[in-house]
Design a protein around this motif. Structure first.
Motif, PDB file in Angstrom:
ATOM      1  N   GLU A 276     -22.776 -36.169  82.874  1.00 51.68           N
ATOM      2  CA  GLU A 276     -23.653 -35.011  82.633  1.00 51.68           C
ATOM      3  C   GLU A 276     -23.673 -34.125  83.864  1.00 51.68           C
ATOM      4  O   GLU A 276     -23.787 -34.622  84.988  1.00 51.68           O
ATOM      5  CB  GLU A 276     -25.070 -35.500  82.300  1.00 51.68           C
ATOM      6  N   VAL A 278     -25.551 -30.679  85.448  1.00 54.76           N
ATOM      7  CA  VAL A 278     -26.638 -29.702  85.318  1.00 54.76           C
ATOM      8  C   VAL A 278     -26.440 -28.653  86.403  1.00 54.76           C
ATOM      9  O   VAL A 278     -26.281 -28.984  87.585  1.00 54.76           O
ATOM     10  CB  VAL A 278     -28.021 -30.365  85.475  1.00 54.76           C
ATOM     11  N   ARG A 279     -26.450 -27.385  86.000  1.00 55.62           N
ATOM     12  CA  ARG A 279     -26.152 -26.302  86.939  1.00 55.62           C
ATOM     13  C   ARG A 279     -27.175 -25.177  86.766  1.00 55.62           C
ATOM     14  O   ARG A 279     -27.410 -24.712  85.651  1.00 55.62           O
ATOM     15  CB  ARG A 279     -24.743 -25.763  86.658  1.00 55.62           C
ATOM     16  N   SER A 285     -30.732 -22.514  83.469  1.00 59.92           N
ATOM     17  CA  SER A 285     -29.933 -23.692  83.809  1.00 59.92           C
ATOM     18  C   SER A 285     -29.093 -24.080  82.595  1.00 59.92           C
ATOM     19  O   SER A 285     -29.498 -23.891  81.449  1.00 59.92           O
ATOM     20  CB  SER A 285     -30.822 -24.860  84.248  1.00 59.92           C
ATOM     21  N   ARG A 287     -26.662 -27.272  80.884  1.00 59.53           N
ATOM     22  CA  ARG A 287     -26.492 -28.726  80.902  1.00 59.53           C
ATOM     23  C   ARG A 287     -25.320 -29.077  79.989  1.00 59.53           C
ATOM     24  O   ARG A 287     -25.318 -28.753  78.796  1.00 59.53           O
ATOM     25  CB  ARG A 287     -27.775 -29.378  80.389  1.00 59.53           C
ATOM     26  N   ARG A 307     -26.539 -27.522  76.444  1.00 64.53           N
ATOM     27  CA  ARG A 307     -27.851 -26.880  76.320  1.00 64.53           C
ATOM     28  C   ARG A 307     -27.954 -25.812  77.404  1.00 64.53           C
ATOM     29  O   ARG A 307     -27.552 -26.040  78.551  1.00 64.53           O
ATOM     30  CB  ARG A 307     -28.991 -27.896  76.489  1.00 64.53           C
TER      31      ARG A 307
ATOM     32  N   ARG B  47     -36.864 -27.959  89.876  1.00 68.04           N
ATOM     33  CA  ARG B  47     -37.297 -27.318  88.625  1.00 68.04           C
ATOM     34  C   ARG B  47     -37.170 -28.295  87.451  1.00 68.04           C
ATOM     35  O   ARG B  47     -36.238 -29.114  87.422  1.00 68.04           O
ATOM     36  CB  ARG B  47     -36.433 -26.094  88.333  1.00 68.04           C
ATOM     37  N   GLY B  49     -36.016 -27.838  84.508  1.00 65.44           N
ATOM     38  CA  GLY B  49     -34.738 -27.698  83.820  1.00 65.44           C
ATOM     39  C   GLY B  49     -33.558 -28.276  84.569  1.00 65.44           C
ATOM     40  O   GLY B  49     -32.459 -28.362  84.037  1.00 65.44           O
ATOM     41  N   MET B  50     -33.778 -28.699  85.815  1.00 69.98           N
ATOM     42  CA  MET B  50     -32.677 -29.237  86.622  1.00 69.98           C
ATOM     43  C   MET B  50     -32.662 -30.761  86.661  1.00 69.98           C
ATOM     44  O   MET B  50     -31.834 -31.352  87.337  1.00 69.98           O
ATOM     45  CB  MET B  50     -32.761 -28.682  88.049  1.00 69.98           C
ATOM     46  N   GLN B  51     -33.605 -31.392  85.964  1.00 68.00           N
ATOM     47  CA  GLN B  51     -33.643 -32.856  85.980  1.00 68.00           C
ATOM     48  C   GLN B  51     -32.552 -33.412  85.066  1.00 68.00           C
ATOM     49  O   GLN B  51     -32.177 -32.791  84.067  1.00 68.00           O
ATOM     50  CB  GLN B  51     -35.017 -33.355  85.522  1.00 68.00           C
ATOM     51  N   VAL B  52     -32.047 -34.587  85.401  1.00 73.42           N
ATOM     52  CA  VAL B  52     -30.976 -35.194  84.607  1.00 73.42           C
ATOM     53  C   VAL B  52     -31.458 -35.513  83.193  1.00 73.42           C
ATOM     54  O   VAL B  52     -30.740 -35.304  82.221  1.00 73.42           O
ATOM     55  CB  VAL B  52     -30.444 -36.448  85.319  1.00 73.42           C
TER      56      VAL B  52
END
Lengths: 425, 86
Positions: A276, A278-279, A285, A287, A307, B47, B49-52
């Motif tokens: 995974e 995430v950027r 952001s 994902r 997402r 943030r 939205g940046m969590q795994v």
């Protein structure tokens, strides 16, 4: 969902009291996070389900955590029993052995007797062993009228490189018991008429699952995080679906001559690799994730998930979601059996084991309210399509839809609230 | 009805992916990668939205759906349990 300060209300106190289940000391002034959601799932003309979740996480000042996760769901409707459609009306004995259900000409046979409720409770705790290492422990139990599952898990996580790298090792064990309506069918035996002596095995079926997961999380830079898991899963015991059958058909006309209960191998070893990324893209952001799966039943699959979280100001967001799934079928998957051919050792016509493509399109909306609570709304469309692979239809089966698509709609409302406010504290 | 075995090629894929994963782990452990941030640079990473796994509730609900409707499941590293799902 945002963490919410609380812990002095009734829910916070209850969650804190739950710490004792795993022997963790609790401080009622620490941070508490409560997340709830209700999800509706419906396949028009088939199954509908409603599922509710309440999840509480309590983080203590000394870094210990306790989490309680409760799930309740109810299922009603019809599910494909595995038999092929036919030009004639088909009659099937209900799983109880009493009574029948029918499938009209040209329609996919659906067993319409499904009605079940399930409750599940999981309790998890973690405690730091030192500044960089954390040990976790969890217990799980769920029950429905024909299925019980009990499990336990433990994990060890280690931070490295200024906490930019986290390694984890996790093991989980489950023991499930299956007590089907009417008893367990004798594998590959023919379905008997209603009221007659049904071919049944004595006792319940049991199954054990042992999972081992190695995980890695890596901060790449200020805007990028990567995570990966490798999981090996070993399943042993009764893995048949007692409600699934196969049609045995005439090799010339394709008309059904009998219905045979399925049989699956008693051992299954699975391997999964998951990644995974995430950027952060400005305030938004993205994902991306991918999973490769394979097992020794012959099933392999690829799952892509994307997402994009689009911020609409500081307090709300929308998040489109696309999931693409592709599955190769189990070696023993058979859409039907031919009369006169030797019975294989294992066979199933369960469409979930066939060659499958899945597509999910979804949209989520989230908003942090003035109170600090968070509301989320989600709607998704899920479509499964199937391919014939090397199945060669015979007789009337050439004119019938042996692999109908399945459409499903998913709706969810989520709510994160302050347990202190609810409890009046 | 012969079915072309997929496990042979599949094992190669899992082997390659696992090798990449292990290589990544070794690189990260060696500290030579130069990846990562200083503690004061974690503002964006903090943030939601940046969590795994930013929303475990959604993950759990989705896993239950796909566990019930597909032939493969798991691998996300999340806790789960069995059910007699249809």
């Amino acid at each position: 969902m945002a963490a919410i300060k609380g812990g002095e209300g009734k829910l916070g106190k209850a969650l804190a009291a739950a710490c004792g289940l795993l022997g963790f000391f609790c401080n009622p002034t620490a941070t508490t996070e409560i997340n709830t959601a209700v999800l509706g799932y419906t396949e028009p003309g088939r199954v509908s389900a409603v599922e509710g979740i309440v999840e509480g996480n309590h983080v203590l000042d000394d870094g210990k955590t306790i989490g309680v996760h409760f799930v309740f769901d109810t299922l009603t409707g019809a599910s494909a029993n595995g038999a092929t459609p036919s030009l004639g009306v088909q009659t099937f004995t209900r799983p109880s052995g009493m009574g029948v259900y029918k499938a009209d000409s040209g329609t996919t046979p659906l067993d319409d007797t499904f009605k079940d409720t399930r409750g599940a409770l999981a309790v998890n705790g973690s405690m730091p062993l030192n500044r960089l290492t954390t040990w976790g422990l969890g217990l799980y139990g769920s029950g429905e009228h024909d299925y019980t599952s009990l499990g336990a898990n433990t994990s060890l996580t280690r931070d490295l490189n200024r906490k930019n790298t986290t390694l984890s090792l996790r093991s989980a064990y489950f023991r499930d018991a299956v007590a089907p309506e009417g008893g367990r069918p004798v594998p590959l035996a023919a379905m008997a008429p209603p009221g007659g002596l049904q071919p049944r095995l004595a006792g319940d079926g049991t199954k054990t699952t042992l999972d081992l997961t190695f995980g890695l999380t890596q901060v790449i830079d200020r805007r990028t995080v990567f995570a990966a898991n490798y999981t090996h899963s070993r399943v042993r015991g009764y893995q048949n679906d007692p409600y699934k059958i196969l049609s045995q058909v005439d090799p010339v006309t394709g008309a059904p001559t009998d219905y045979i209960y399925e049989n699956r191998p008693g051992a299954r070893d699975k391997d999964m690799v998951y990644g995974e990324l995430v950027r952060s893209l400005g305030d938004d952001s993205a994902r991306l994730s991918y999973r490769y799966y394979q097992d020794d039943w012959g099933i392999s699959s690829h799952t892509f998930d994307v997402r994009y979280r689009k911020q609409l100001g500081a307090r709300q967001y929308v998040q489109p979601h696309v999931r693409i799934y592709r599955q190769d079928r189990a070696d023993f998957y058979r859409r039907f059996l031919l009369e006169g051919e030797p019975l294989p050792d294992a066979a199933s016509a369960d469409y979930r084991l066939g060659d499958m493509h899945g597509l999910t399109l979804g949209l989520e909306f989230g908003r942090v309210l003035a109170s600090g609570n968070t509301l989320t709304l989600r709607a998704e469309y899920y479509r499964q399509t199937f391919s014939a692979g090397d199945t060669i239809p015979v007789g009337q089966l050439r004119t019938l839809d042996l692999f109908p698509a399945v459409d499903a709609y998913i709706f969810q409302v989520g709510w994160s609230f302050d347990p202190g406010a609810i409890g009046g504290g | 009805m012969g079915h072309e075995p997929v496990s042979g090629g599949g094992k190669v894929v899992v082997g390659i992916l696992t090798g990449i994963l292990l290589a990544w782990a070794m690189t990260a452990l060696s500290g030579c990668s130069g990846m990562g941030v200083q503690p004061w640079e974690r503002d964006i990473l903090a943030r939601p939205g940046m969590q795994v796994d930013p929303d475990p509730v959604v993950t759990a609900l989705d896993e239950h759906i796909y566990f019930s409707k597909e032939g493969s499941t798991g691998g996300l590293g999340t806790a789960g349990g069995g059910c007699g799902c249809n």
